[in-house]
Design a protein around this motif. Structure first.
Motif, PDB file in Angstrom:
ATOM      1  N   THR A 190       5.814 -48.353 -43.987  1.00  0.00           N
ATOM      2  CA  THR A 190       6.047 -47.151 -44.782  1.00  0.00           C
ATOM      3  C   THR A 190       6.730 -47.512 -46.095  1.00  0.00           C
ATOM      4  O   THR A 190       7.422 -48.540 -46.204  1.00  0.00           O
ATOM      5  CB  THR A 190       6.924 -46.168 -44.009  1.00  0.00           C
ATOM      6  OG1 THR A 190       8.173 -46.768 -43.691  1.00  0.00           O
ATOM      7  CG2 THR A 190       6.244 -45.711 -42.732  1.00  0.00           C
ATOM      8  N   GLY A 191       6.514 -46.654 -47.097  1.00  0.00           N
ATOM      9  CA  GLY A 191       7.112 -46.873 -48.396  1.00  0.00           C
ATOM     10  C   GLY A 191       6.280 -47.825 -49.244  1.00  0.00           C
ATOM     11  O   GLY A 191       5.078 -47.960 -49.066  1.00  0.00           O
ATOM     12  N   CYS A 242      14.543 -51.160 -43.290  1.00  0.00           N
ATOM     13  CA  CYS A 242      13.625 -50.379 -44.120  1.00  0.00           C
ATOM     14  C   CYS A 242      12.159 -50.591 -43.684  1.00  0.00           C
ATOM     15  O   CYS A 242      11.848 -51.607 -43.029  1.00  0.00           O
ATOM     16  CB  CYS A 242      13.770 -50.721 -45.577  1.00  0.00           C
ATOM     17  SG  CYS A 242      15.475 -50.542 -46.185  1.00  0.00           S
ATOM     18  N   HIS A 243      11.278 -49.641 -44.144  1.00  0.00           N
ATOM     19  CA  HIS A 243       9.820 -49.648 -43.888  1.00  0.00           C
ATOM     20  C   HIS A 243       9.504 -49.519 -42.399  1.00  0.00           C
ATOM     21  O   HIS A 243       8.505 -50.056 -41.912  1.00  0.00           O
ATOM     22  CB  HIS A 243       9.155 -50.927 -44.456  1.00  0.00           C
ATOM     23  CG  HIS A 243       9.443 -51.158 -45.898  1.00  0.00           C
ATOM     24  ND1 HIS A 243       9.212 -50.223 -46.890  1.00  0.00           N
ATOM     25  CD2 HIS A 243       9.929 -52.272 -46.531  1.00  0.00           C
ATOM     26  CE1 HIS A 243       9.537 -50.739 -48.059  1.00  0.00           C
ATOM     27  NE2 HIS A 243       9.987 -51.999 -47.871  1.00  0.00           N
ATOM     28  N   TRP A 287      13.829 -40.633 -44.160  1.00  0.00           N
ATOM     29  CA  TRP A 287      12.963 -41.099 -45.230  1.00  0.00           C
ATOM     30  C   TRP A 287      13.820 -41.403 -46.461  1.00  0.00           C
ATOM     31  O   TRP A 287      14.725 -40.666 -46.822  1.00  0.00           O
ATOM     32  CB  TRP A 287      11.920 -40.045 -45.557  1.00  0.00           C
ATOM     33  CG  TRP A 287      10.939 -40.503 -46.611  1.00  0.00           C
ATOM     34  CD1 TRP A 287      10.940 -40.219 -47.933  1.00  0.00           C
ATOM     35  CD2 TRP A 287       9.821 -41.312 -46.400  1.00  0.00           C
ATOM     36  NE1 TRP A 287       9.900 -40.804 -48.574  1.00  0.00           N
ATOM     37  CE2 TRP A 287       9.167 -41.512 -47.631  1.00  0.00           C
ATOM     38  CE3 TRP A 287       9.252 -41.960 -45.269  1.00  0.00           C
ATOM     39  CZ2 TRP A 287       8.008 -42.259 -47.805  1.00  0.00           C
ATOM     40  CZ3 TRP A 287       8.105 -42.683 -45.467  1.00  0.00           C
ATOM     41  CH2 TRP A 287       7.514 -42.873 -46.723  1.00  0.00           C
ATOM     42  N   SER A 339      10.846 -45.321 -51.726  1.00  0.00           N
ATOM     43  CA  SER A 339      10.130 -46.594 -51.685  1.00  0.00           C
ATOM     44  C   SER A 339      10.513 -47.445 -50.472  1.00  0.00           C
ATOM     45  O   SER A 339       9.778 -48.362 -50.099  1.00  0.00           O
ATOM     46  CB  SER A 339      10.380 -47.398 -52.958  1.00  0.00           C
ATOM     47  OG  SER A 339      11.757 -47.717 -53.068  1.00  0.00           O
ATOM     48  N   TYR A 340      11.670 -47.137 -49.822  1.00  0.00           N
ATOM     49  CA  TYR A 340      12.083 -47.875 -48.619  1.00  0.00           C
ATOM     50  C   TYR A 340      11.351 -47.343 -47.369  1.00  0.00           C
ATOM     51  O   TYR A 340      11.431 -47.947 -46.309  1.00  0.00           O
ATOM     52  CB  TYR A 340      13.582 -47.743 -48.395  1.00  0.00           C
ATOM     53  CG  TYR A 340      14.433 -48.608 -49.366  1.00  0.00           C
ATOM     54  CD1 TYR A 340      14.492 -49.977 -49.224  1.00  0.00           C
ATOM     55  CD2 TYR A 340      15.130 -47.987 -50.403  1.00  0.00           C
ATOM     56  CE1 TYR A 340      15.264 -50.731 -50.099  1.00  0.00           C
ATOM     57  CE2 TYR A 340      15.894 -48.746 -51.286  1.00  0.00           C
ATOM     58  CZ  TYR A 340      15.968 -50.134 -51.125  1.00  0.00           C
ATOM     59  OH  TYR A 340      16.695 -50.881 -52.004  1.00  0.00           O
ATOM     60  N   GLY A 341      10.651 -46.191 -47.505  1.00  0.00           N
ATOM     61  CA  GLY A 341      10.013 -45.619 -46.336  1.00  0.00           C
ATOM     62  C   GLY A 341      11.075 -45.095 -45.389  1.00  0.00           C
ATOM     63  O   GLY A 341      12.145 -44.610 -45.802  1.00  0.00           O
TER      64      GLY A 341
END
Length: 359
Positions: A326-327, A301-302, A280, A283-285
């Motif tokens: 995500t993120g 990311c995400h 984790w 903000s990038y998840g």
């Protein structure tokens, strides 16, 4: 004809000698002056001598000399007819002997024949004096002079004409040389222009050939790279690019490349390398960092899930996670970033294309 014969005189008993004294002489003798014994005489004097019982005066001598000089001058004229000068026999018989005159005897030939004639009194009387030149000889002389003048004029005309011809020839040769030089220069200029054009074409062809060779070499290199590189996902749509400005990003611009795809779409390793981190990241998840051999880092990311862990070795095209939301996102997509070994971010699309991939 009236006679101008002078009256007979008795033989003188005295004669003047060069010493300036009068000296007696024997009867019948006479004094013959010479150049050595006679001094210049000034004024009017008379020298009288006895010959054959006749007295000859200086007056008669003067007439004969004048006649002789006049005849000699006339003899030089070529354009006059012959002229005869006649004297009375009484005068010619009483003319003095020329050789007896001071300063004249040395000019008369001393040949035996002349001397004999003078002693015998058989010299020809000076009754006539003629000029042998005739009208024909004068005409011939005039004709010869005219012909000489004509020849000289013709010679000068020929020389002038030759000079004019030489100048014209020189001018023509100079003009021909200038024309030949101009033509040669024109041909040289044309040849230089042609050579320059051919050189330009050759350089352009060489440049084109070099570019083509470079393009082919690059294509071959990319083909090889493409064989060793892979796209990070499939069935995607590009929604945001690198450097795009917007308020939704904390830095004020987009730092990566967004590839929108359904959740669960496989995320693949673009090239073989080592998983530097997986977990984790705010903000990038869920984020996976793949480090390549040259130190380049590729961020995924995400992600909705991850199938690899830190320190794991992966190969090109191997699935390392799945697309998610995500993120800080508005929908499922793969946010892909590329960083150099120094940590600077670069355009992921340009980097992928540089590896021979079509994005």
């Amino acid at each position: 004809m009236a006679s101008n014969e002078p009256a007979l005189q008795d033989p003188p008993t005295t004669e003047w000698v060069p010493t300036g004294q009068w000296a007696p002489t024997a009867a019948g003798e006479e004094w013959n002056p010479t150049e050595e014994s006679v001094r210049p005489v000034r004024g009017r004097h008379r020298v009288v001598k006895q010959r054959n019982g006749l007295a000859r005066s200086s007056t008669v001598l003067g007439v004969g000399v004048i006649a002789a000089v006049g005849a000699g001058g006339m003899a030089t004229a070529q354009d006059k007819p012959p002229v005869s000068i006649s004297l009375p026999d009484t005068i010619t018989d009483n003319l003095p002997d020329a050789k007896s005159l001071p300063g004249v005897g040395s000019l008369i030939s001393d040949s035996d024949e002349d001397e004999a004639d003078a002693q015998s009194g058989n010299e020809a009387p000076l009754t006539t004096l003629s000029i042998d030149s005739s009208a024909d000889s004068g005409a011939d002389a005039t004709a010869d002079a005219g012909e000489a003048l004509r020849a000289r004029i013709l010679q000068q005309a020929e020389q002038q004409q030759a000079k004019v011809d030489a100048e014209a020839k020189a001018a023509a040769e100079q003009a021909a040389a200038e024309q030949a030089a101009a033509e040669a220069k024109k041909q040289q200029t044309a040849a230089e222009a042609k050579a320059a054009e051919e050189k330009r074409k050759a350089e352009a062809a060489a440049k084109a050939a070099a570019e083509e060779a470079a393009r082919k070499a690059e294509a071959e290199r990319l083909a090889k790279l493409a064989a060793s590189y892979s796209l990070p996902t499939s069935s995607y749509t590009i929604t945001s690019t690198y450097g795009q400005a917007g308020s939704m990003w904390s830095s004020g611009y987009h730092t990566g490349l967004d590839l929108a795809a359904p959740t669960g779409t496989p995320a693949k390793a673009v090239h073989g390398g080592t998983i530097k981190s997986a977990g984790w990241s705010g903000s990038y998840g869920y984020r996976i960092v793949l480090e390549l051999e040259d130190g380049t880092e590729v961020w995924y990311c995400h992600l909705s899930s991850m199938t690899v862990g830190a320190g794991q070795k992966v190969g090109t095209g191997e699935t390392i996670g799945r697309v998610g939301a995500t993120g800080n996102v508005t929908g499922p997509h793969l946010h892909l970033e590329v960083h150099t070994a120094g940590g600077d971010g670069i355009d992921p699309m340009a980097w992928l294309r540089g590896k021979g991939l079509t994005v």
